[in-house]
Design a protein around this motif. Structure first.
Motif, PDB file in Angstrom:
ATOM      1  N   ASP A  10      24.279  16.006 -12.701  1.00  0.00           N
ATOM      2  CA  ASP A  10      23.834  17.323 -13.133  1.00  0.00           C
ATOM      3  C   ASP A  10      24.588  17.781 -14.377  1.00  0.00           C
ATOM      4  N   ALA A  11      25.886  17.564 -14.383  1.00  0.00           N
ATOM      5  CA  ALA A  11      26.695  17.943 -15.548  1.00  0.00           C
ATOM      6  C   ALA A  11      26.215  17.205 -16.793  1.00  0.00           C
ATOM      7  N   PHE A  12      25.891  15.920 -16.632  1.00  0.00           N
ATOM      8  CA  PHE A  12      25.413  15.140 -17.772  1.00  0.00           C
ATOM      9  C   PHE A  12      24.068  15.666 -18.269  1.00  0.00           C
ATOM     10  N   LEU A  13      23.126  15.932 -17.367  1.00  0.00           N
ATOM     11  CA  LEU A  13      21.793  16.399 -17.759  1.00  0.00           C
ATOM     12  C   LEU A  13      21.852  17.728 -18.496  1.00  0.00           C
ATOM     13  N   LEU A  14      22.693  18.638 -18.002  1.00  0.00           N
ATOM     14  CA  LEU A  14      22.789  19.958 -18.623  1.00  0.00           C
ATOM     15  C   LEU A  14      23.494  19.898 -19.969  1.00  0.00           C
ATOM     16  N   ALA A  73      25.075   5.655 -22.898  1.00  0.00           N
ATOM     17  CA  ALA A  73      26.092   4.888 -22.173  1.00  0.00           C
ATOM     18  C   ALA A  73      26.601   5.629 -20.939  1.00  0.00           C
ATOM     19  N   LYS A  74      26.767   6.928 -21.052  1.00  0.00           N
ATOM     20  CA  LYS A  74      27.261   7.695 -19.913  1.00  0.00           C
ATOM     21  C   LYS A  74      26.231   7.736 -18.794  1.00  0.00           C
ATOM     22  N   PHE A  75      24.948   7.914 -19.170  1.00  0.00           N
ATOM     23  CA  PHE A  75      23.885   7.921 -18.168  1.00  0.00           C
ATOM     24  C   PHE A  75      23.809   6.567 -17.463  1.00  0.00           C
ATOM     25  N   ILE A 114      26.554   6.167 -14.903  1.00  0.00           N
ATOM     26  CA  ILE A 114      26.323   6.913 -13.653  1.00  0.00           C
ATOM     27  C   ILE A 114      25.323   6.169 -12.777  1.00  0.00           C
ATOM     28  N   ILE A 115      24.266   5.656 -13.391  1.00  0.00           N
ATOM     29  CA  ILE A 115      23.226   4.940 -12.650  1.00  0.00           C
ATOM     30  C   ILE A 115      23.797   3.671 -12.019  1.00  0.00           C
ATOM     31  N   GLU A 116      24.556   2.905 -12.796  1.00  0.00           N
ATOM     32  CA  GLU A 116      25.094   1.639 -12.303  1.00  0.00           C
ATOM     33  C   GLU A 116      26.166   1.865 -11.244  1.00  0.00           C
TER      34      GLU A 116
END
Length: 513
Positions: free
Chosen positions: A62-66, A86-88, A91-93
């Protein structure tokens, strides 16, 4: 932000008042107006409440999306704009997220169902379904067609399941690129009873679902009552920003990733219409033109990508979110009170949708007919009816008079919008009294005052409505319950079918007079 808005507004007003705008560049004046307008939009749309970062998975996501997609300057940006970040990717991996939302069960019938999912990048997906009795050894497996997710549909997929039996429990799992992503026993659903089949089942409903992390627990409460379906009646997320589809998408992503929401939507058939806060802005009216303002069809396409309804209005030529479906001998008519709303023209629905509703009502042979709206039907609506059906009294009366004239029995009304739960009785001298059940405080903290004119009005905490239909009785009945987020029933009303028909009113009048 408010101070900045006030300063810009005051500067513009001083220019106008002193008439010195004549000596100022037209471009500067125009820019000032645009900035003022944009700041007004930003202020009108409340800032999203961020998930605590300590919350597993969704806190970091959520912090990343916002911080990223929500603030992109590209108004039509979606998941494609961040999948290579890269950050997304980290998080996914780290969390092995092969789904980025879903499953959402929908479009269920007595013989079929549809599953919606989103993946965090392009993938090949497929669903496998088998009867409940074979959960330990799934030998009668039904496989959907394989579907590839991509940027054109914001990496969503719809998987149709066919060849099912009525009133039967099934388990399922999802394959992403050929690999199972969850244990089979975690996902289970039931098909609907067949038409005219004597059955008993429940349907939940409500609106007013701003994303508030501590209130998301209500989805588990709803699921605990095991409804066959749940009806989202608008303000399902709070966006208030139709010009920026990237922000709309973020609002959907964060709700769809909540584990409580996923548990409910993966096992309960979901149906959704919108209201002002997830269509446009507060108390908005879309107008009669299907394609103007330009944001209307774009918002409609985002809505389609994030729900799993049987269909959406009249399609590309006549966009909207109205549709109908049936559960056994109960017909549901889900209306769209925003896309074509034009109170100056006397309409909530627009001509095409109104004719659709009339035709559906006149041809329905169901024991009960449920008409759902995002706003109140009662004449006692808030704001003097300025944002409700009472604001288009003539069109409202057309619908109610049709029910009277055609002797359409078993009609009940559902609505949302006001942050409380109400029950109203709409008296019809030429027909039977019609009952309206309103509830719109699923997760919202904001509360509207109760109504003295209602049979019941409740605004404490969060709650939802539950309709239980009993078609096995000699005199079929529907019961309404108002249930809190804690699972407590605070009100109940049961209506027998015989009370919802013109013949019963005539018989009572003959007896009395």
């Amino acid at each position: 932000m408010k101070k900045l808005y006030q300063n810009v507004t005051e500067a513009l007003m001083k220019l106008i008042e002193c008439k010195c705008w004549k000596t100022v560049s037209k471009d500067i004046c125009l820019l000032t107006m645009i900035v003022t307008s944009l700041l007004g939009v930003m202020l009108h749309a409340k800032e999203p409440i961020q998930t605590p970062k300590s919350t597993p998975i969704i806190g970091e996501l959520d912090a990343f999306l916002l911080d990223s997609l929500y603030n992109y300057n590209e108004p039509d940006a979606g998941l494609a704009g961040i999948i290579d970040n890269a950050k997304f990717k980290a998080i996914i991996e780290k969390n092995d997220l092969r789904l980025f939302g879903g499953p959402i069960l929908g479009a269920v019938t007595d013989q079929s169902a549809r599953l919606w999912i989103r993946t965090p990048g392009s993938a090949m997906v497929q669903a496998r379904v088998w009867p409940d009795a074979a959960v330990d050894q799934p030998v009668e497996v039904i496989k959907t067609d394989k579907v590839k997710t991509g940027a054109d549909a914001d990496f969503t997929a719809l998987m149709d399941v066919k060849g099912l039996e009525p009133s039967t429990a099934y388990h399922y799992d999802i394959l992403v690129n050929g690999k199972q992503i969850q244990r089979p026993e975690r996902r289970r659903f039931r098909t609907f009873p067949a038409k005219h089949q004597k059955a008993k089942f429940s349907v939940g409903f409500g609106g007013g679902a701003r994303y508030i992390p501590e209130n998301e627990r209500i989805w588990d409460t709803i699921a605990s009552f095991d409804p066959l379906a749940f009806l989202f009646l608008g303000d399902n997320v709070y966006i208030d920003n139709p010009e920026f589809r990237n922000r709309q998408r973020v609002h959907y992503y964060r709700r769809q990733m909540r584990p409580e929401f996923r548990r409910m939507t993966g096992t309960t058939a979901i149906y959704a219409i919108w209201d002002d806060h997830d269509f446009g802005k507060n108390d908005c009216a879309g107008g009669l033109n299907p394609f103007k303002p330009e944001w209307k069809p774009r918002v409609w396409r985002v809505f389609k990508q994030n729900w799993n309804n049987p269909y959406y209005g009249g399609g590309e030529e006549q966009p909207g979110c109205w549709f109908d479906f049936s559960i056994g001998d109960v017909d549901f008519f889900m209306t769209d009170g925003r896309y074509y709303r034009a109170f100056e023209e006397g309409t909530m629905l627009g001509s095409a949708q109104k004719q659709w509703l009339f035709d559906k009502l006149k041809t329905s042979t169901a024991t009960f007919k449920v008409i759902a709206s995002g706003t109140l039907w009662t004449k006692h609506a808030d704001k003097g009816g300025a944002d409700s059906w009472w604001g288009v009294r003539r069109e409202r009366e057309e619908i109610l008079s049709l029910i009277d004239r055609e002797k359409i029995d078993g009609v009940i009304l559902l609505s949302a919008d006001r942050h409380r739960t109400d029950v109203y009785k709409i008296e019809r001298p030429a027909g039977y009294d019609i009952f309206e059940f309103e509830t719109s405080k699923l997760t919202n903290n904001h509360t509207h005052p109760t109504k003295d004119e209602a049979l019941f009005s409740y605004n404490k905490g969060n709650s939802f409505g539950l309709l239980t239909f009993d078609l096995t009785a000699d005199d079929p009945e529907v019961s309404f319950r108002c249930i809190t987020a804690e699972g407590d029933t605070v009100y109940e009303l049961t209506l027998k079918h015989s009370r919802l028909q013109v013949e019963s009113v005539l018989t009572l009048n003959m007896y009395l007079f």
